[in-house]
Design an enzyme around this catalytic site. Structure first.
Site: not given
Ligand code: HEM
Ligand SMILES: *[C@@H]1O[C@H](CO)[C@@H](O)[C@H](O)[C@H]1NC(C)=O
Ligand SMILES: *[C@@H]1O[C@H](CO)[C@@H](O)[C@H](O)[C@H]1NC(C)=O
Ligand SMILES: *[C@@H]1O[C@H](CO)[C@@H](O)[C@H](O)[C@H]1NC(C)=O
Length: 333
Positions: A78-79, A200-201, A249, A252
Site C-alpha cells: 500500500h505504500d 494472499h496465500t 488461504d 494452509t
Molecule cells: C491485486 C490487487 C489486490 C487486491 C484487490 C487486494 C486486496 C486485499 C484486501 C481486500 C485485503 C483484505 C483487507 C481487509 O482486511 O479488509 C488484502 C489483504 C492482504 N493483501 Fe492484498 N490486494 C491486492 C494485491 C496485493 C499485493 C500486490 C500484495 C503484496 C505484495 C498484497 C498483500 C496482502 C496481504 C499480505 C494481505 C493480508 C493482510 C493481513 O493479514 O493483515 N495484496 N488485500
C-alpha cells in the site's frame, strides 16, 4: 499433449520472466526512473547494522503475533501503490493515506516505529522509513516460509500523503483490466499481478470486504456464482459479523506456498479479484502453472517484490527526505 502444452507455456512464461529480470538488472531500461539509483550496498558504510536491526525486530514482533507478517507485506504494497515507495502510508495526521477508508485494516505501524527508533539510535538521520518498511516486508516474507531476496536501498521519504489517493488502491471489486492498468502505472506487468496476488496465500481479510460475494453479488441478492458451494457455506459461518476476519488461504493459511493458486482452481479464491485471475483467460494459464510449480513461484515472487519496491521511488538530493519519525514529515529548517 497436455504435457507438451504445459512445457510450451512454461517456456513462454520463462521468457516473459527473463525480460522482467532484464528490466531490473539492466539500468539502461528507463521504465523505473528512480529505481536505478537504488543499491544493495547503500547503507553499507552509513548504517551497516540496518538489516540486522530490522531482522531482529521483525523476528521478535512476529514471534509474539504471527499475523503481523502478512500485515507488514500488505503495508509495504500500500505504500508503494500510492506515490511510490515513499512511506507516505505511514504519515499520521488528518487527511493522510493512513486515515483513508481503504487503509482501515492496515496494521503494523508500531513495528515500523520500533525499528525506526532503534535505527535512529545506531545511525541517526540516515535511514528512510521507506527503506525500513521495504526491508521489513522482505524479512516478514521469510518468516512465513517465503523466499529471500536482496533489498536495494536508497529511497527517500515523501512529504505528501492524500487520503483519496489511498482509496484508489484495488479493494477486491475491480476487473482484471483495471488491475492490469493499476499495476502498469507502478511499472508492474500482468505477471507481477498474478505473482504478487500470491501474497494472499497468507493473511486475512475482514468479512466486510467480501460481504457482497456471500449475500449480494452485484445487487442480485445472491452469492457470487463463481464461489465454490462448500467454501461459501464455511464463509457464511466465519463471516456472521462484518468485523470478523477470514483467512485468505482456506487450506494452509499461515504458510507461504502455492495453495493460493490451487484454491483458485477449486473456486476458493476469497476476493472476487483473486477468483478472476482464474476465470480471466489472460491470467488463468499462469495461475495453472504456478499451482504446480512452487520453485518457480518462490523465485519469481522475489523478482516481483524487488520490482514493487522500485515503484516510483524518490532518490537523489532534491527529492524527499529522511524522516526522523515515520509518522511526521520533518520540520523545515
Ligand atoms: C491485486 C490487487 C489486490 C487486491 C484487490 C487486494 C486486496 C486485499 C484486501 C481486500 C485485503 C483484505 C483487507 C481487509 O482486511 O479488509 C488484502 C489483504 C492482504 N493483501 Fe492484498 N490486494 C491486492 C494485491 C496485493 C499485493 C500486490 C500484495 C503484496 C505484495 C498484497 C498483500 C496482502 C496481504 C499480505 C494481505 C493480508 C493482510 C493481513 O493479514 O493483515 N495484496 N488485500
Ligand atoms: C531471475 O533472477 C533471479 C535472481 O536475480 C534468479 O534466481 C532467477 O532464476 C531468474 N529467473 C529467470 C527466469 O531468469
Ligand atoms: C473495468 O472496470 C473499469 C473501471 O471501473 C470500467 O471502466 C471498465 O468498463 C471495466 N471493464 C470491463 C471489461 O468490465
Ligand atoms: C469445491 O471445493 C472442494 C474442496 O473443498 C473441491 O473438492 C471441489 O472440487 C470444489 N468444487 C469446484 C466446482 O471446484
Amino acid at each position: 499433449m497436455r504435457f507438451l502444452q504445459s512445457v510450451f507455456l512454461l517456456l513462454i512464461v520463462h521468457h516473459v520472466v527473463t525480460i522482467i529480470n532484464a528490466t531490473i538488472l539492466d539500468p539502461k531500461v528507463p521504465v523505473l526512473s528512480g529505481a536505478r539509483f537504488l543499491t544493495t550496498s547503500y547503507y553499507e558504510k552509513s548504517c551497516p547494522k540496518l538489516e540486522a536491526i530490522v531482522h531482529q525486530k521483525v523476528n521478535a514482533w512476529v514471534k509474539r503475533d504471527n499475523t503481523l507478517a502478512a500485515s507488514i507485506i500488505r503495508l509495504h504494497f500500500h505504500d508503494c501503490a500510492v506515490r511510490g515507495c515513499d512511506a507516505s502510508i505511514l504519515l499520521n495526521h488528518i487527511g493522510t493515506e493512513r486515515r483513508a477508508e481503504a487503509s482501515k485494516t492496515l496494521r503494523g505501524y508500531t513495528l515500523i516505529d520500533d525499528i525506526k527508533a532503534e535505527v535512529e539510535k545506531q545511525c541517526p538521520k540516515t535511514v528512510s522509513c521507506a527503506d525500513i518498511l521495504t526491508a521489513a516486508a522482505r524479512d516478514a516474507t521469510i518468516l512465513v516460509g517465503g523466499p529471500f531476496w536482496e533489498v536495494p536501498f536508497g529511497r527517500k521519504d515523501g512529504r505528501i500523503s492524500i487520503a483519496k489517493e489511498a482509496d484508489m488502491v484495488p479493494q477486491g471489486h475491480e476487473n482484471i483490466t483495471s488491475l492490469i492498468n493499476f499495476f502498469d502505472k507502478l511499472g508492474l506487468s500482468f505477471v507481477d499481478l498474478v505473482i504478487l496476488s500470491g501474497s494472499h496465500t497468507i493473511g486475512r481479510s475482514s468479512c466486510h470486504a467480501i460481504r457482497d460475494r456471500i449475500s449480494n453479488f452485484k445487487g442480485t441478492r445472491k452469492p457470487d456464482p463463481s464461489l465454490n458451494g462448500t467454501y461459501l457455506n464455511s464463509l457464511r459461518k466465519e463471516c456472521r459479523l462484518d468485523t470478523n476476519y477470514v483467512n485468505f488461504d482456506a487450506t494452509t493459511p499461515r504458510t507461504f506456498d502455492v495453495a493460493y493458486y490451487k484454491n483458485l482452481g477449486k473456486r476458493m479464491g476469497l476476493l472476487a479479484t483473486d477468483q478472476l485471475l482464474y476465470s480471466d483467460g489472460r491470467t488463468r494459464t499462469l495461475v495453472d502453472i504456478l499451482a504446480t510449480q512452487p520453485e518457480f513461484f518462490m523465485s519469481q515472487f522475489a523478482v516481483s517484490m524487488v520490482k514493487v519496491g522500485n515503484a516510483n521511488v524518490l532518490t537523489g538530493k532534491n527529492q524527499g527526505e529522511v524522516r526522523l519519525n515515520c509518522n511526521y514529515v520533518n520540520r523545515r529548517a
